[in-house]
Design a protein around this motif. Structure first.
Motif, PDB file in Angstrom:
ATOM      1  N   CYS A  46       0.810  -0.976   0.054  1.00  0.00           N
ATOM      2  CA  CYS A  46       0.095  -0.036  -0.043  1.00  0.00           C
ATOM      3  C   CYS A  46       0.910   1.274  -0.123  1.00  0.00           C
ATOM      4  CB  CYS A  46      -1.062   0.136   1.168  1.00  0.00           C
ATOM      5  SG  CYS A  46      -2.262  -1.157   1.019  1.00  0.00           S
ATOM      6  N   ASP A  47       2.250   1.189   0.564  1.00  0.00           N
ATOM      7  CA  ASP A  47       2.916   2.474   0.696  1.00  0.00           C
ATOM      8  C   ASP A  47       3.522   2.679  -0.643  1.00  0.00           C
ATOM      9  OD1 ASP A  47       2.480   2.854   3.226  1.00  0.00           O
ATOM     10  OD2 ASP A  47       4.342   2.118   3.653  1.00  0.00           O
ATOM     11  N   LEU A  48       3.880   1.518  -1.457  1.00  0.00           N
ATOM     12  CA  LEU A  48       4.479   1.495  -2.657  1.00  0.00           C
ATOM     13  C   LEU A  48       3.773   1.671  -3.766  1.00  0.00           C
ATOM     14  CD1 LEU A  48       7.016   0.894  -4.486  1.00  0.00           C
ATOM     15  CD2 LEU A  48       6.298  -1.362  -4.594  1.00  0.00           C
ATOM     16  N   TRP A  49       2.270   1.143  -3.812  1.00  0.00           N
ATOM     17  CA  TRP A  49       1.466   1.439  -4.881  1.00  0.00           C
ATOM     18  C   TRP A  49       0.111   1.981  -4.114  1.00  0.00           C
ATOM     19  CZ3 TRP A  49       3.611  -3.954  -5.495  1.00  0.00           C
ATOM     20  CH2 TRP A  49       4.600  -4.030  -6.438  1.00  0.00           C
ATOM     21  N   PRO A  50      -0.009   3.089  -3.723  1.00  0.00           N
ATOM     22  CA  PRO A  50      -1.136   3.496  -2.941  1.00  0.00           C
ATOM     23  C   PRO A  50      -2.644   3.746  -3.874  1.00  0.00           C
ATOM     24  CG  PRO A  50       0.363   5.227  -3.377  1.00  0.00           C
ATOM     25  CD  PRO A  50       1.002   4.001  -3.856  1.00  0.00           C
ATOM     26  N   GLU A  51      -2.237   3.725  -5.057  1.00  0.00           N
ATOM     27  CA  GLU A  51      -3.299   3.783  -6.089  1.00  0.00           C
ATOM     28  C   GLU A  51      -4.027   2.867  -6.075  1.00  0.00           C
ATOM     29  OE1 GLU A  51       0.033   2.175  -8.079  1.00  0.00           O
ATOM     30  OE2 GLU A  51      -0.120   3.861  -6.866  1.00  0.00           O
ATOM     31  N   SER A  52      -3.915   1.474  -5.682  1.00  0.00           N
ATOM     32  CA  SER A  52      -4.751   0.232  -5.934  1.00  0.00           C
ATOM     33  C   SER A  52      -4.712  -0.453  -4.473  1.00  0.00           C
ATOM     34  CB  SER A  52      -4.149  -0.565  -6.871  1.00  0.00           C
ATOM     35  OG  SER A  52      -3.023  -0.755  -6.589  1.00  0.00           O
ATOM     36  N   PRO A  53      -5.125   0.222  -3.388  1.00  0.00           N
ATOM     37  CA  PRO A  53      -4.971  -0.535  -2.217  1.00  0.00           C
ATOM     38  C   PRO A  53      -5.870  -1.845  -1.969  1.00  0.00           C
ATOM     39  CG  PRO A  53      -6.036   1.385  -1.804  1.00  0.00           C
ATOM     40  CD  PRO A  53      -5.373   1.431  -3.116  1.00  0.00           C
ATOM     41  N   ASP A  54      -7.014  -1.719  -2.635  1.00  0.00           N
ATOM     42  CA  ASP A  54      -8.232  -2.781  -2.536  1.00  0.00           C
ATOM     43  C   ASP A  54      -7.838  -4.038  -3.405  1.00  0.00           C
ATOM     44  OD1 ASP A  54      -9.790  -0.887  -1.143  1.00  0.00           O
ATOM     45  OD2 ASP A  54     -10.707  -0.202  -2.823  1.00  0.00           O
ATOM     46  N   ASP A  55      -6.697  -3.907  -4.307  1.00  0.00           N
ATOM     47  CA  ASP A  55      -6.215  -4.967  -5.090  1.00  0.00           C
ATOM     48  C   ASP A  55      -5.227  -5.795  -4.270  1.00  0.00           C
ATOM     49  OD1 ASP A  55      -7.715  -3.892  -7.153  1.00  0.00           O
ATOM     50  OD2 ASP A  55      -5.996  -3.003  -8.138  1.00  0.00           O
ATOM     51  N   HIS A  56      -4.642  -5.257  -3.319  1.00  0.00           N
ATOM     52  CA  HIS A  56      -3.603  -5.984  -2.481  1.00  0.00           C
ATOM     53  C   HIS A  56      -3.748  -7.207  -2.003  1.00  0.00           C
ATOM     54  CE1 HIS A  56      -0.972  -2.821  -4.112  1.00  0.00           C
ATOM     55  NE2 HIS A  56      -1.609  -1.686  -3.239  1.00  0.00           N
ATOM     56  N   PRO A  57      -5.019  -7.340  -1.076  1.00  0.00           N
ATOM     57  CA  PRO A  57      -5.265  -8.349  -0.169  1.00  0.00           C
ATOM     58  C   PRO A  57      -5.700  -9.783  -1.268  1.00  0.00           C
ATOM     59  CG  PRO A  57      -6.353  -6.806   0.586  1.00  0.00           C
ATOM     60  CD  PRO A  57      -5.852  -6.215  -0.592  1.00  0.00           C
ATOM     61  N   ALA A  58      -6.161  -9.548  -2.290  1.00  0.00           N
ATOM     62  CA  ALA A  58      -6.722 -10.566  -3.369  1.00  0.00           C
ATOM     63  C   ALA A  58      -5.367 -11.031  -3.983  1.00  0.00           C
ATOM     64  CB  ALA A  58      -7.718 -10.102  -4.357  1.00  0.00           C
TER      65      ALA A  58
END
Length: 155
Positions: free
Chosen positions: A27-39
């Protein structure tokens, strides 16, 4: 942390126990897509792909992470003459640990992973305005081979 003090860390493959810290760093590196990271993390951990890896830097023996690198194999990368090519998709070091050589350790581990899969070249990219990333890559022996501007049009 000031200066260039080497941090004692173990670089290893990410595991389920790392999922929350990995997500926070993503989320720090790619803050534009936080909802994608968990999946994306769950998918990676459920069925680790042979052509991609996430390596984390564990500090001491308490499970605290200082950074990560995500790499994968690509059939092509600008400026490269071989295929497949190891590709640094993302690298992150916590702000308090930057300039500690931790990033270099992570990249070296990703390069070793790619070399172990038969790659003779490693590639990466950066945003045009991210000069600190450019300096980091150059310090590790990467050379700039191209500059591009990407365009889109909604249809």
């Amino acid at each position: 942390m000031n200066g260039r003090v080497r941090v004692d860390a173990t670089v290893r493959r990410a595991t389920q126990a790392d999922a929350e810290q990995w997500r926070e760093m993503r989320c720090d590196l790619w803050p534009e897509s936080p909802d994608d990271h968990p999946a994306e993390i769950a998918q990676y951990l459920a069925v680790p792909p042979e052509s991609a890896v996430c390596l984390v830097a564990e500090l001491g023996d308490g499970g605290e992470l200082g950074g990560f690198v995500e790499a994968q194999l690509r059939s092509y990368a600008e400026g490269c003459r071989s295929s497949p090519v190891g590709y640094l998709e993302g690298i992150y070091v916590r702000p308090d640990l930057r300039r500690s050589r931790l990033g270099a350790q992570l990249v070296a581990a990703a390069e070793a992973w790619a070399r172990g899969l038969g790659c003779s070249e490693m590639a990466s990219d950066r945003a045009l305005d991210n000069e600190s990333s450019g300096a980091f890559h150059e310090a590790l022996g990467y050379e700039e081979v191209d500059r591009i501007v990407c365009l889109r049009k909604a249809l």
